[in-house]
Design a protein around this motif. Structure first.
Motif, PDB file in Angstrom:
ATOM      1  N   GLY A  10       0.822  -1.198   0.000  1.00 18.06           N
ATOM      2  CA  GLY A  10       0.000   0.000   0.000  1.00 18.06           C
ATOM      3  C   GLY A  10       0.847   1.234   0.000  1.00 18.06           C
ATOM      4  O   GLY A  10       2.059   1.172  -0.255  1.00 18.06           O
ATOM      5  N   SER A  11       0.207   2.356   0.273  1.00 11.93           N
ATOM      6  CA  SER A  11       0.893   3.646   0.320  1.00 11.93           C
ATOM      7  C   SER A  11       1.017   4.090   1.760  1.00 11.93           C
ATOM      8  O   SER A  11       0.070   3.993   2.536  1.00 11.93           O
ATOM      9  N   VAL A  12       2.184   4.592   2.095  1.00 13.36           N
ATOM     10  CA  VAL A  12       2.449   5.030   3.459  1.00 13.36           C
ATOM     11  C   VAL A  12       3.417   6.198   3.413  1.00 13.36           C
ATOM     12  O   VAL A  12       4.202   6.321   2.456  1.00 13.36           O
ATOM     13  N   GLN A  13       3.374   7.019   4.422  1.00 15.16           N
ATOM     14  CA  GLN A  13       4.316   8.130   4.503  1.00 15.16           C
ATOM     15  C   GLN A  13       5.642   7.652   5.081  1.00 15.16           C
ATOM     16  O   GLN A  13       5.699   6.651   5.810  1.00 15.16           O
ATOM     17  N   ALA A  14       6.670   8.396   4.760  1.00 12.33           N
ATOM     18  CA  ALA A  14       7.998   8.079   5.291  1.00 12.33           C
ATOM     19  C   ALA A  14       7.937   8.008   6.814  1.00 12.33           C
ATOM     20  O   ALA A  14       7.288   8.830   7.468  1.00 12.33           O
ATOM     21  N   GLY A  15       8.617   6.993   7.343  1.00 10.46           N
ATOM     22  CA  GLY A  15       8.594   6.759   8.778  1.00 10.46           C
ATOM     23  C   GLY A  15       7.523   5.791   9.215  1.00 10.46           C
ATOM     24  O   GLY A  15       7.535   5.326  10.367  1.00 10.46           O
ATOM     25  N   SER A  85       9.986   2.245   9.842  1.00  8.13           N
ATOM     26  CA  SER A  85      10.854   3.369   9.468  1.00  8.13           C
ATOM     27  C   SER A  85      11.047   3.412   7.961  1.00  8.13           C
ATOM     28  O   SER A  85      12.172   3.566   7.464  1.00  8.13           O
ATOM     29  N   LEU A  86       9.957   3.296   7.251  1.00  8.00           N
ATOM     30  CA  LEU A  86      10.038   3.221   5.794  1.00  8.00           C
ATOM     31  C   LEU A  86      10.517   4.524   5.191  1.00  8.00           C
ATOM     32  O   LEU A  86      10.237   5.619   5.708  1.00  8.00           O
ATOM     33  N   LYS A  87      11.246   4.387   4.101  1.00  4.93           N
ATOM     34  CA  LYS A  87      11.823   5.520   3.387  1.00  4.93           C
ATOM     35  C   LYS A  87      11.298   5.523   1.957  1.00  4.93           C
ATOM     36  O   LYS A  87      10.909   4.466   1.432  1.00  4.93           O
ATOM     37  N   PRO A  88      11.321   6.675   1.305  1.00  7.20           N
ATOM     38  CA  PRO A  88      10.869   6.701  -0.097  1.00  7.20           C
ATOM     39  C   PRO A  88      11.614   5.706  -0.976  1.00  7.20           C
ATOM     40  O   PRO A  88      11.025   5.133  -1.900  1.00  7.20           O
ATOM     41  N   GLU A  89      12.882   5.474  -0.686  1.00  7.77           N
ATOM     42  CA  GLU A  89      13.662   4.528  -1.493  1.00  7.77           C
ATOM     43  C   GLU A  89      13.244   3.073  -1.273  1.00  7.77           C
ATOM     44  O   GLU A  89      13.714   2.176  -1.971  1.00  7.77           O
ATOM     45  N   ASP A  90      12.372   2.823  -0.296  1.00  6.56           N
ATOM     46  CA  ASP A  90      11.827   1.480  -0.116  1.00  6.56           C
ATOM     47  C   ASP A  90      10.656   1.209  -1.066  1.00  6.56           C
ATOM     48  O   ASP A  90      10.151   0.080  -1.119  1.00  6.56           O
ATOM     49  N   SER A  91      10.228   2.227  -1.776  1.00  6.20           N
ATOM     50  CA  SER A  91       9.125   2.045  -2.725  1.00  6.20           C
ATOM     51  C   SER A  91       9.525   1.050  -3.800  1.00  6.20           C
ATOM     52  O   SER A  91      10.567   1.202  -4.454  1.00  6.20           O
ATOM     53  N   VAL A 124       6.151   4.612  -0.705  1.00 12.68           N
ATOM     54  CA  VAL A 124       6.454   5.428   0.460  1.00 12.68           C
ATOM     55  C   VAL A 124       6.638   6.864   0.002  1.00 12.68           C
ATOM     56  O   VAL A 124       7.519   7.144  -0.813  1.00 12.68           O
ATOM     57  N   SER A 125       5.842   7.751   0.520  1.00 12.36           N
ATOM     58  CA  SER A 125       5.918   9.157   0.129  1.00 12.36           C
ATOM     59  C   SER A 125       6.662   9.960   1.186  1.00 12.36           C
ATOM     60  O   SER A 125       6.629   9.643   2.384  1.00 12.36           O
TER      61      SER A 125
END
Length: 126
Positions: A10-15, A85-91, A124-125
């Motif tokens: 899904g979509s999630v914000q950074a962190g 602790s997701l980061k945009p680069e984890d997209s 991840v946005s």
């Protein structure tokens, strides 16, 4: 023929956090190597983590250490990837893979795995 089906993307914000699931069917052997891989846009598919279902041994690539946890629920034939602790680069599109005969030295490579799911998208946005 083992069949794998991923879910939980899904979509999630950074962190933020997500938990991916990979449910295996026609899975009867007591010991498989099961792994998570990902492929970002314009990138090669890369390993994230793997687990041996018989021993429970796990291994993570460097970017996953401390943030991702791979686990298995044998009763549900389901592999998980808890990501925090997701980061945009984890997209990326995240794939589950499995095979019976995968040595530790080769488990981070795609080629040893005969069975793959269709993938689940993680965005991840920032």
């Amino acid at each position: 023929q083992v069949e794998l089906e991923e879910s939980g993307g899904g979509s999630v914000q950074a962190g933020g956090s997500l938990r991916l699931s990979c449910t295996a069917s026609n899975y009867a052997h007591p010991s498989y190597c099961m792994g998570w891989f990902r492929q970002g846009p314009g990138k090669e598919r890369e390993a994230v983590a793997f687990l041996y279902t018989g021993s429970g041994d796990t291994h993570y690539v460097d970017f996953a250490k401390g943030r991702f946890t791979i686990s298995l629920d044998n009763a549900k034939n389901t592999l998980y990837l808890q990501m925090s602790s997701l980061k945009p680069e984890d997209s990326a599109m995240y794939y589950c893979a499995a095979d019976r005969w995968v040595s530790f030295s080769r488990a981070l490579f795609e080629q040893p795995y005969a069975y793959w799911g269709q993938g689940t998208q993680v965005t991840v946005s920032s």
